[in-house]
Each structure stands twice: as structure tokens, then as C-alpha cells.
Design a protein around this motif. Structure first.
Motif, PDB file in Angstrom:
ATOM      1  N   ASN A   1     -30.465 124.554  61.818  1.00 45.85           N
ATOM      2  CA  ASN A   1     -31.866 124.158  61.709  1.00 45.85           C
ATOM      3  C   ASN A   1     -32.011 122.642  61.756  1.00 45.85           C
ATOM      4  O   ASN A   1     -32.971 122.115  62.302  1.00 45.85           O
ATOM      5  CB  ASN A   1     -32.475 124.700  60.415  1.00 45.85           C
ATOM      6  CG  ASN A   1     -32.573 126.223  60.443  1.00 45.85           C
ATOM      7  OD1 ASN A   1     -32.673 126.820  61.501  1.00 45.85           O
ATOM      8  ND2 ASN A   1     -32.525 126.833  59.266  1.00 45.85           N
TER       9      ASN A   1
ATOM     10  N   ASN B   1     -32.545 120.262  65.075  1.00 53.70           N
ATOM     11  CA  ASN B   1     -33.840 119.904  65.631  1.00 53.70           C
ATOM     12  C   ASN B   1     -34.353 118.691  64.865  1.00 53.70           C
ATOM     13  O   ASN B   1     -34.881 118.799  63.769  1.00 53.70           O
ATOM     14  CB  ASN B   1     -34.812 121.080  65.503  1.00 53.70           C
ATOM     15  CG  ASN B   1     -36.097 120.844  66.283  1.00 53.70           C
ATOM     16  OD1 ASN B   1     -36.499 119.715  66.507  1.00 53.70           O
ATOM     17  ND2 ASN B   1     -36.726 121.927  66.677  1.00 53.70           N
TER      18      ASN B   1
ATOM     19  N   GLU C   1     -38.063 118.652  63.574  1.00 55.81           N
ATOM     20  CA  GLU C   1     -38.359 119.409  62.369  1.00 55.81           C
ATOM     21  C   GLU C   1     -37.888 118.678  61.126  1.00 55.81           C
ATOM     22  O   GLU C   1     -38.552 118.701  60.084  1.00 55.81           O
ATOM     23  CB  GLU C   1     -37.704 120.791  62.453  1.00 55.81           C
ATOM     24  CG  GLU C   1     -38.315 121.711  63.490  1.00 55.81           C
ATOM     25  CD  GLU C   1     -37.670 123.081  63.474  1.00 55.81           C
ATOM     26  OE1 GLU C   1     -36.820 123.315  62.577  1.00 55.81           O
ATOM     27  OE2 GLU C   1     -37.999 123.908  64.339  1.00 55.81           O
TER      28      GLU C   1
ATOM     29  N   SER D   1     -40.351 115.675  60.539  1.00 52.70           N
ATOM     30  CA  SER D   1     -41.758 116.045  60.324  1.00 52.70           C
ATOM     31  C   SER D   1     -42.038 116.497  58.897  1.00 52.70           C
ATOM     32  O   SER D   1     -43.206 116.663  58.533  1.00 52.70           O
ATOM     33  CB  SER D   1     -42.163 117.156  61.304  1.00 52.70           C
ATOM     34  OG  SER D   1     -42.076 116.708  62.639  1.00 52.70           O
ATOM     35  N   LYS D   2     -41.013 116.692  58.092  1.00 51.07           N
ATOM     36  CA  LYS D   2     -41.220 117.085  56.692  1.00 51.07           C
ATOM     37  C   LYS D   2     -41.888 115.981  55.878  1.00 51.07           C
ATOM     38  O   LYS D   2     -42.461 116.244  54.827  1.00 51.07           O
ATOM     39  CB  LYS D   2     -39.883 117.460  56.059  1.00 51.07           C
ATOM     40  CG  LYS D   2     -39.231 118.691  56.674  1.00 51.07           C
ATOM     41  CD  LYS D   2     -37.877 118.957  56.059  1.00 51.07           C
ATOM     42  CE  LYS D   2     -37.192 120.161  56.699  1.00 51.07           C
ATOM     43  NZ  LYS D   2     -35.840 120.408  56.119  1.00 51.07           N
TER      44      LYS D   2
END
Length: 498
Positions: free
Chosen positions: A18, A21, A24, A27-28
Motif C-alpha cells: 500500500n 503508492n 496515497e 495525501s493523508k
């Protein structure tokens, strides 16, 4: 609930998958921006960045105006007027550069090729005066918290290609930029390699200041004596480089670390070189004497007043007995109480806001001291001695060494209470033995042993500049002579006096 080894490995593998990426992962955070530069979905160019790390002015003036044309990333790279632009497909490099203040540009959202443009917000305070190592004469500029600016200040004083900078990143989480500076052809390669290797071996999450690195790479981390000099003065750093020393600079720190050093260098101020050599020697002798006064004056009072009254002249004894007539405590508790009170006043003066701290340091010290004497908790003679010792502890130009002097007097006071003058002598011998065994980057910390002829040029005493012909042999410099005159050979200096 505990996982079996197989389940644990499977879970870790899925997490790593995970995390691949990068979008991702980043973007948290709410300050991360990933947006399209056009209202038309088919139009090119997506940009990604942390809005808290970039300069919005550069983004809108020098980057966004060029993103409306149908250009390839290679063409875009040649048009955008920014110096640091990287073309890459490496996701790790993309993440690292975005975290350092770059924006990532991709032509379409699913593309794997990125253009990284460094527009980091580099607003720092301006170069100002040296606050801790201030001087009346000589250069006044001090370092700031920005690494490139600090290196710039050094290169302005030493505009030679032999001044080399080796950069690395330290800290698992902080990724602090650390630079090692030295002059090729003067600095001992063994010293350079030792410093670089020790920095690379550091395993720590967060490096906040250069003092962290100094503490982690010094030879004896349990010693009270600093085995490096932390300075904010560019002239001290430049002078050290020309002698063959190694400099460590960390991004975010206004203090640079100088290695290796000796004990006597803690009494050398850069202001000394603005005076004649006779006056400079007087000040160095004064600072060295002040160190003994600060360390020994209170323990000597405790030892003599407790065990050795016979050493006090009769007239002075009458004064001392009269001053202590109303004091209910023995000399040990009296001295310990007053020393702790003075240290608390110092610490409060440093921690309080500037204007309040100045008032407390001057007025508060006088008022509290006078009140303590009138209350009969201590004698006025001891108050004078402690005040003298407190002033003497700050005569060293190196602040860390001043703190060592402030602390070391307390164990000496305890030894003086237990053994009298024998305890004071025992403390002196223990300190001397420790200094003889102590090293700085593998070099003897106590410059008096072994004896070297360069110590008599600009260490124990300062001779005229015409007599300072050699670099310190304690550093084992590749360049032996300071002068560049004809007939001077460049060769390693011998370690012992010749």
C-alpha cells in the motif's frame, strides 16, 4: 490479539504494498495538495506539493504560467526559470523531494514520469550579530539556522577550491542535512574520515541541533569537559579550517562544531587577535586564572573554615569570625546554600523574558544576597567570594566550558567538607588524571602533554604574527607552515616536539 509469524509477515507485506503508492501516503496529511491545473479533464499537467513547504509566490509567478501549453516535460524543464529541476521516475526520490519543498509535475495523472521543481520556502532570519560569543572588536557576524547561508559565510572568508563540503543526511525521521567542512591539503585525512564515519554510524530519529551530533561522536560521552567547540562565529570557523580542523554544520542550527580541540582553546577568544600580543597574553592568563578562582574559591573557604583555621592570619580571622557569628549553619551548608541560590538566579535570568531576566539578574541578585546576609543565613565574606567565583566562571569564551566550571565546583565542595584541603587536592589530581586520559577525535585533549613547539606560538601564549609560522602539530596537518613563502615545504608535522 497476537499474530503468528506468517500472518505478521503477510500484514507487513500488504502494508509495504500500500505504501508504494506515494500519492496515497502523502495525501493523508491535510496540507498536501494534488490538483489539476485546468478545468478540462483532458488538459495536461497535475501538480503535487505540500503548501506549507513551498513558496507560493514562486509557484504563481515562475511555474504555473508555463503549465497552460501542451509541452513535454523535457520542454517544460527548459522553459521554467527555476534552477533546481529534476526529471525522474523514482518514487522514493519523488517523496523525498516533495518533503524538502519541491513540487511534482506530471503530464497526466497516471504517468510515471515527473518533473521535480525545488521552490522551497527558505525564509530565515537575516545574518546578525553573534549573541553568545560577542566581542568589542573584530568581525561581528554570526551564523543562522540555514545551512547554505552558513557555508556561504565561510566561503566568503576562504574563497579557495580546496575548501570541501561533504553533505549527508542524519536522523531516521528528521533527515537533517549535515555538512562536514575541511580544507583539502591541510586537514589530516584520518581526522576527516573519522568524523564522516562516526556521523554515518549515528542511529537516531531526530537530530535537532549540531550539539546532538557533537555529543554522539565525541570520544568520551561521560566527560564533563566538552571535546569540541560549538561556535556561532564565522571567523573562528575560518581560523580553525586554515589550521587543519574539521567543521560540522547542521541545517537548523546556528552553531557549528569544531574538531579536534584542546583544553587551552577554551580560553582563546577571537578578540585576542585584535590586540597586541602582550595584551592578548594578559587576557588569556586572566581567563585561565579565573577558571581556578571559580572552581577553588568556595571549596577552599569550606576546607579552611572547617579544618584549617591556623592558615588564616589573625586580623582576617577576626573579620571572618565576626561575619559568621550570627550564621547558624556550618560553612559547608552555608556555601552550598549560597552557590545553589546563585545558580538558580542564573537559570531564572536565562529562561525568563529578556527584559525581566535582565532585571532579575542584576537587581534580584543584589536584593536577595543582601536579604540573605541580613537574615543571618550566610556571611557577607562568603557572599563576596561566591559572587567573585560566579563572575569568573563566565570569562571563558566557550559557553559549554563555562557550564563545566559552574558544575565542577559542587563535587569539590563535598570533598572539601569531608577531607579539608586534602579533598581539594584530591579533586585537583582526579581532574588532572582525567584530562590526561581524555582525547578529542583521538588527539590529546590536554595540550601540555606531549610537549610540542607549536604550543608556544599560539596556544598557551600568543606570539606576534611574525612568530606564528607553523600550524598546530596536535592536528597533524598536511601543511606544516602557515606562511606560503618560498622555501617552505608541505609535509606532515611530527607529533612530538623536535
Amino acid at each position: 490479539m497476537n499474530l503468528k509469524n506468517g500472518d505478521k509477515d503477510k500484514g507487513e507485506g500488504s502494508n509495504k504494498k500500500n505504501d508504494r503508492n506515494w500519492l496515497e501516503r502523502l495525501s493523508k496529511s491535510n496540507d498536501f495538495v494534488h490538483e489539476h491545473t485546468s478545468l478540462i479533464d483532458e488538459a495536461p499537467f497535475w501538480i503535487s506539493y505540500y503548501r506549507t513547504l513551498i513558496s507560493s509566490d514562486i509557484l504563481h509567478q515562475d511555474v504555473l504560467p508555463y503549465l497552460h501549453e501542451h509541452l513535454s516535460l523535457e520542454e517544460l524543464k527548459s522553459r521554467i526559470p527555476v534552477q533546481e529541476i529534476i526529471f525522474t521516475r523514482d518514487e522514493d526520490k519523488i517523496i523525498q523531494n516533495i518533503l524538502n519543498g519541491s513540487i511534482a509535475i506530471q503530464k497526466h495523472q497516471d504517468d510515471k514520469e515527473f518533473l521535480l521543481i525545488n521552490i522551497a520556502n527558505s525564509k530565515f532570519r537575516d545574518v546578525g550579530l553573534a549573541t553568545v560569543e560577542s566581542s568589542a572588536l573584530g568581525p561581528q557576524s554570526g551564523f543562522i539556522e540555514e545551512l547554505d547561508t552558513n557555508i556561504n559565510l565561510i566561503r566568503k572568508r576562504l574563497p579557495v577550491p580546496e575548501l570541501l563540503v561533504k553533505e549527508m543526511k542524519v536522523g531516521e525521521l528528521s533527515k537533517t542535512r549535515v555538512a562536514v567542512l575541511y580544507i583539502d591539503g591541510i586537514a589530516d585525512p584520518e581526522n576527516v574520515n573519522t568524523v564522516i564515519q562516526r556521523i554515518k554510524d549515528i542511529q537516531y530519529d531526530h537530530i535537532q541541533d549540531s550539539s546532538y551530533i557533537a555529543s554522539m561522536i565525541e570520544d568520551n560521552s561521560n566527560s564533563l569537559f566538552p571535546q569540541s567547540i560549538s561556535t556561532e562565529r564565522a571567523d573562528r570557523v575560518a581560523a580553525g579550517l586554515t589550521e587543519g580542523k574539521i567543521i560540522i554544520a547542521a541545517d537548523g542550527s546556528p552553531n557549528l562544531v569544531i574538531l579536534p580541540v584542546t583544553l587551552m582553546e577554551s580560553f582563546i577568544a577571537m578578540e585576542d587577535y585584535s590586540y597586541t600580543w602582550i595584551i592578548s597574553n594578559f587576557f588569556r592568563l586572566l581567563r585561565f586564572t579565573a577558571m581556578f578562582i571559580s572552581t577553588m574559591i568556595t571549596p577552599m573557604y569550606v576546607a579552611i573554615m572547617t579544618y584549617h583555621y591556623e592558615l588564616i592570619p589573625a586580623r582576617l580571622l577576626e573579620t571572618l569570625v565576626g561575619s559568621r557569628a550570627a550564621v547558624p549553619f556550618p560553612p559547608f551548608l552555608e556555601a552550598l546554600f549560597l552557590e545553589l541560590m546563585i545558580e538558580m538566579v542564573k537559570e531564572a535570568g536565562i529562561r525568563l523574558p529578556l527584559k525581566i531576566g535582565q532585571s532579575l539578574g542584576v537587581v534580584g541578585g543584589i536584593v536577595i544576597g543582601q536579604a540573605v546576609v541580613e537574615a543571618g543565613l550566610t556571611s557577607n565574606v562568603l557572599l563576596i567570594l561566591v559572587g567573585l567565583g560566579s563572575l569568573a566562571s563566565y570569562t571563558s569564551p566557550v559557553y559549554k566550558f563555562s557550564n563545566t566550571i559552574r558544575f565542577i565546583k559542587f563535587p569539590v565542595i563535598f570533598l572539601a567538607q569531608w577531607f579539608g584541603l586534602l579533598g581539594v587536592f584530591l579533586a585537583f589530581q582526579i581532574t588532572l588524571i582525567h584530562l590526561l586520559r581524555l582525547t578529542s577525535l583521538g588527539r590529546p585533549y590536554l595540550s601540555q602533554y606531549p610537549i610540542r613547539n607549536t604550543s608556544f606560538q599560539d596556544l598557551w601564549i600568543r606570539l606576534p604574527f611574525s612568530k606564528q609560522k607553523e600550524n598546530p602539530k596536535t592536528l597533524r596537518p598536511q601543511k606544516k607552515f602557515k606562511s606560503t613563502g618560498k622555501g617552505k615545504k608541505t609535509e606532515p608535522a611530527n607529533d612530538f616536539y623536535e
